[in-house]
Write a protein that holds these residues in place. Structure first.
Motif, short mmCIF file in Angstrom:
data_model
loop_
_atom_site.label_atom_id
_atom_site.label_comp_id
_atom_site.label_asym_id
_atom_site.label_seq_id
_atom_site.Cartn_x
_atom_site.Cartn_y
_atom_site.Cartn_z
N TYR A 194 32.76 27.70 53.47
CA TYR A 194 33.40 27.93 54.78
C TYR A 194 34.76 28.62 54.60
CZ TYR A 194 29.92 24.54 56.25
OH TYR A 194 28.75 23.89 56.46
N PHE A 195 35.43 28.19 53.56
CA PHE A 195 36.74 28.76 53.28
C PHE A 195 36.62 30.27 53.02
CE2 PHE A 195 40.41 29.36 50.33
CZ PHE A 195 41.40 29.04 51.26
N ILE A 196 35.64 30.61 52.16
CA ILE A 196 35.41 32.03 51.84
C ILE A 196 35.04 32.81 53.10
CG2 ILE A 196 33.90 33.64 50.60
CD1 ILE A 196 33.82 31.45 48.38
N TRP A 197 34.15 32.19 53.90
CA TRP A 197 33.73 32.85 55.14
C TRP A 197 34.94 33.09 56.05
CZ3 TRP A 197 34.25 30.78 60.09
CH2 TRP A 197 33.72 31.57 61.12
N ALA A 198 35.80 32.05 56.17
CA ALA A 198 36.98 32.16 57.03
C ALA A 198 37.88 33.29 56.56
CB ALA A 198 37.74 30.84 57.05
N ILE A 199 38.09 33.41 55.22
CA ILE A 199 38.95 34.49 54.71
C ILE A 199 38.33 35.86 55.01
CG2 ILE A 199 39.76 35.59 52.56
CD1 ILE A 199 40.19 32.74 51.48
N CYS A 200 36.97 35.96 54.73
CA CYS A 200 36.28 37.23 54.98
C CYS A 200 36.39 37.61 56.46
CB CYS A 200 34.81 37.14 54.60
SG CYS A 200 34.61 37.06 52.84
N HIS A 201 36.22 36.60 57.31
CA HIS A 201 36.30 36.88 58.74
C HIS A 201 37.71 37.32 59.14
CE1 HIS A 201 34.58 36.81 62.68
NE2 HIS A 201 35.65 36.15 63.16
N ALA A 202 38.69 36.66 58.56
CA ALA A 202 40.08 37.04 58.83
C ALA A 202 40.33 38.48 58.42
CB ALA A 202 41.01 36.08 58.09
N ILE A 203 39.80 38.85 57.20
CA ILE A 203 39.97 40.24 56.74
C ILE A 203 39.31 41.21 57.71
CG2 ILE A 203 39.37 41.88 54.89
CD1 ILE A 203 39.63 39.45 52.96
N THR A 204 38.08 40.86 58.17
CA THR A 204 37.37 41.70 59.14
C THR A 204 38.23 41.93 60.38
OG1 THR A 204 35.37 40.56 58.42
CG2 THR A 204 35.16 41.97 60.37
N ILE A 205 38.83 40.84 60.88
CA ILE A 205 39.64 40.95 62.10
C ILE A 205 40.86 41.83 61.85
CG2 ILE A 205 41.13 39.64 63.69
CD1 ILE A 205 39.02 37.37 63.45
N ILE A 254 36.31 39.10 69.84
CA ILE A 254 35.69 37.82 70.25
C ILE A 254 34.19 37.87 70.02
CG2 ILE A 254 35.24 36.30 72.24
CD1 ILE A 254 38.02 37.24 73.30
N VAL A 255 33.57 39.01 70.37
CA VAL A 255 32.11 39.14 70.20
C VAL A 255 31.74 39.02 68.72
CG1 VAL A 255 30.14 40.71 70.41
CG2 VAL A 255 31.75 40.48 72.30
N VAL A 256 32.46 39.73 67.85
CA VAL A 256 32.19 39.67 66.40
C VAL A 256 32.35 38.23 65.90
CG1 VAL A 256 33.09 40.35 64.14
CG2 VAL A 256 32.72 42.07 65.90
N THR A 257 33.43 37.58 66.35
CA THR A 257 33.68 36.20 65.90
C THR A 257 32.54 35.27 66.32
OG1 THR A 257 36.02 36.62 66.18
CG2 THR A 257 35.36 34.31 65.94
N VAL A 258 32.12 35.42 67.61
CA VAL A 258 31.04 34.54 68.10
C VAL A 258 29.76 34.78 67.31
CG1 VAL A 258 29.51 34.10 70.07
CG2 VAL A 258 31.99 34.22 70.40
N ILE A 259 29.41 36.08 67.08
CA ILE A 259 28.18 36.38 66.33
C ILE A 259 28.26 35.77 64.93
CG2 ILE A 259 26.83 38.23 65.25
CD1 ILE A 259 27.51 39.95 67.72
N SER A 260 29.39 35.97 64.31
CA SER A 260 29.56 35.47 62.94
C SER A 260 29.44 33.95 62.88
CB SER A 260 30.92 35.92 62.42
OG SER A 260 31.06 35.51 61.10
N ILE A 261 30.11 33.28 63.86
CA ILE A 261 30.03 31.80 63.89
C ILE A 261 28.59 31.36 64.12
CG2 ILE A 261 30.67 29.74 65.22
CD1 ILE A 261 33.46 30.94 65.52
N MET A 262 27.90 32.06 65.05
CA MET A 262 26.51 31.71 65.33
C MET A 262 25.64 31.83 64.08
SD MET A 262 25.69 33.19 69.10
CE MET A 262 23.99 33.59 68.75
N ALA A 263 25.87 32.93 63.33
CA ALA A 263 25.09 33.14 62.11
C ALA A 263 25.32 32.00 61.14
CB ALA A 263 25.49 34.47 61.47
N VAL A 264 26.63 31.66 60.93
CA VAL A 264 26.94 30.59 59.97
C VAL A 264 26.35 29.27 60.41
CG1 VAL A 264 28.81 29.20 59.00
CG2 VAL A 264 28.99 31.69 59.06
N GLU A 295 23.54 27.12 58.60
CA GLU A 295 23.92 25.82 58.03
C GLU A 295 23.02 24.69 58.55
OE1 GLU A 295 25.68 27.08 55.37
OE2 GLU A 295 26.43 25.05 55.51
N ILE A 296 22.66 24.76 59.83
CA ILE A 296 21.80 23.71 60.39
C ILE A 296 20.44 23.71 59.71
CG2 ILE A 296 20.53 23.01 62.47
CD1 ILE A 296 23.02 23.75 64.07
N TRP A 297 19.91 24.93 59.54
CA TRP A 297 18.60 25.04 58.89
C TRP A 297 18.65 24.54 57.45
CZ3 TRP A 297 17.61 28.86 54.98
CH2 TRP A 297 16.29 28.90 54.55
#
Lengths: 220, 338
Positions: free
Chosen positions: B14-25, B39-49, B53-55
């Motif tokens: 999650y930490f790595i994902w958060a950093i990558c997402h921050a860099i994207t932004i 916001i759209v990119v963030t929502v899509i990314s969160i949905m993907a993660v 993760e649930i699966w």
């Protein structure tokens, strides 16, 4: 004289066994060559066979099974295994008794005598010098006189009578008594014998039982 | 496996994902993309993660829970690998394979020792069989040459015979093979066999024997029970008091549809502190220190045999007064049916 055949492959044991049986008045023949025990068992024409289970060529149980199909000579199995299975197998193949090594010699002799007695139909009542011995009633009867014996006295008298004219050791008497759940000690045996003597004397049989110093007793 | 455990385990991802997402932004901001697209990119990314993760959590959670539950429920934990069905993710598969080969190697190893133990036991049985033959000869020799010494010789022969029996029954009691034969046995017969065998020794020691109520049948193995009672009797003679003649009294009673055999002597007794340990292997205790013949094996074997036959055994004693063993035979109707 009863003829007993010994089938035992341990030489020392076989020798001592022969000695024991000869001393007790049996005629003994032992198997020396184990290549064909079966035919020797048949040709010996003995009154009783002592058969070891572990034999060099053929197993004693197999021999017994083969032998029983044609002959009804009494067979006592001897074995050193402490398991139950051999006993069950032997008895089911028709052994008359089963004794485990190391056997108590007195008990071995008793068992042999018992098996021989069973094979010869003997009358229930024995007689001794005009006295009728009834082991079932546990009494001695002479004319209209009756003496009731205790269980111990009867066991002692019976053993002496079975070996009339021979010395019966205290050790043998003790073994027989203990074998019949009478766990008496040395003193009690002496007391029982003197009571038995008195009862015999009451029937007019004075000095029927003699003491042989350090050997035992003898019924004359 | 709880959700908490799982989240903790994945923290770095999650930490790595958060950093990558921050860099994207930061990049998006640098290209002057602002507001809604971020916001759209963030929502899509969160949905993907989250969906991934649930699966992922689900299939692991099932697998690990099965492992935990089976391990808890299994009596023999090493059967685990046989109870698992192979999962669809790599670590699970790997774990299953590893468990399987570990198990296989363990089974092979255990079998090696089983084989060794049963070989040894077979050898002991054979040895006992062989050793009994010269003992039988000795007994006959002694009987054929009756004299002053033969009683004493007989007692010593009896001791050798007892030692040989000890080895045999130790080997039998330690092994899992079921070589006893349980049937209805008369206590009287068993006791009289033991008594006759010990007669010479008992008489030399001036002992007295009384029995009461032995006219009872119990379900047991005759030979084993004879060994057990023989051991108790040997102990009574070994630990007899010098102050008074030995008295052994044996009685049987029916209590709550069980038959209890009481074996009591008036010997030196057992110190109270030693009582709880007398059935333990190699325990010799206070009496053992004053008697060099104690091996601490006799009662251990007795207890072991009783356990395997399903008989209860207990002991009570008072120092310098008495020792009493109680053997409880369950009146098992189940046995009788067969």
């Amino acid at each position: 004289m009863n003829k007993i055949m010994i089938v035992e492959d341990d030489k020392a044991l076989c020798e001592e066994l022969s000695l024991l049986l000869e001393k007790s008045g049996y005629s003994v023949r032992s198997v020396k060559d184990f290549s064909d025990v079966y035919s020797q068992m048949i040709s010996a024409n003995s009154d009783l066979i002592l058969l070891d289970i572990n034999l060099p060529k053929e197993n004693g149980e197999v021999l017994l099974q083969k032998f029983r199909k044609k002959y009804d000579t009494p067979v006592i199995m001897l074995t050193s295994s402490a398991g139950d299975i051999d006993e069950v197998v032997s008895m089911s193949y028709g052994a008359d008794d089963y004794i485990t090594k190391p056997y108590n010699p007195t008990i071995l002799l008793l068992r042999i005598a018992a098996v021989l007695k069973r094979s010869v139909k003997s009358g229930q009542l024995q007689e001794y010098k005009g006295v009728i011995v009834s082991s079932i009633k546990g009494s001695l009867v002479k004319g209209d006189q009756e003496q009731v014996l205790t269980k111990n006295e009867m066991l002692i008298f019976q053993l002496l009578l079975d070996h009339q004219g021979e010395i019966v050791s205290r050790d043998e008497l003790m073994t027989v008594l203990w074998d019949n759940d009478e766990y008496i000690n040395d003193n009690a045996l002496s007391v029982n014998i003197s009571r038995l003597r008195n009862k015999l004397a009451d029937l007019g049989l004075q000095d029927a039982i003699e003491t042989r110093k350090k050997q035992g007793y003898i019924l004359i | 496996m709880t959700i908490r455990d799982y989240l903790k385990d994945r923290l770095i991802a999650y930490f790595i994902w958060a950093i990558c997402h921050a860099i994207t932004i930061i990049f998006l901001l640098a290209y002057k993309v602002g507001g809604q697209p971020i916001i759209v990119v963030t929502v899509i990314s969160i949905m993907a993660v989250v969906s991934h993760e649930i699966w992922n959590l689900n299939r692991r959670k099932n697998f690990y829970n099965i492992i935990r539950k089976t391990t808890e429920e299994l009596d023999q934990k090493y059967f685990l690998s046989e109870m698992l069905s192979e999962p669809d993710f790599y670590e699970g598969k790997f774990l299953c394979d590893t468990l399987y080969s570990c198990n296989k190697s363990m089974v092979e190893n255990v079998n090696k020792y089983k084989k060794k133990a049963s070989d040894f036991r077979e050898y002991i049985e054979l040895w006992v069989h062989e050793a009994k033959i010269p003992v039988a000869s000795l007994r006959l020799i002694s009987h054929n040459n009756l004299g002053v010494v033969s009683d004493k010789v007989n007692v010593q022969i009896k001791r050798i015979d007892d030692c040989i029996d000890n080895v045999l029954y130790y080997a039998r009691s330690e092994n899992a093979e079921k070589d006893y034969n349980i049937k209805e046995v008369s206590l009287k017969k068993v006791f009289s066999n033991v008594a006759v065998r010990n007669r010479e020794a008992l008489q030399l020691s001036g002992g007295n024997l009384t029995t009461y109520g032995l006219d009872r049948e119990v379900m047991t193995d005759k030979k084993w029970l004879e060994f057990i009672v023989g051991q108790l009797m040997a102990n009574s003679m070994k630990y007899a008091s010098v102050k008074r003649p030995l008295e052994i009294s044996v009685k049987a009673k029916e209590v709550d549809s069980n038959v209890i055999l009481y074996f009591r002597d008036n010997g030196i007794g057992i110190v109270e502190a030693d009582l709880p340990y007398v059935f333990e292997k190699s325990f010799t205790g206070h009496n053992g220190r004053s008697n060099s013949e104690s091996t601490g094996m006799g009662l251990y074997i007795v207890k072991n045999l009783c356990d395997r036959l399903g008989h209860g055994i207990s002991v009570s004693s008072k120092e310098n007064e008495y020792t009493e063993f109680q053997i409880t035979f369950a009146r098992n109707e189940f046995y009788k049916m067969s």
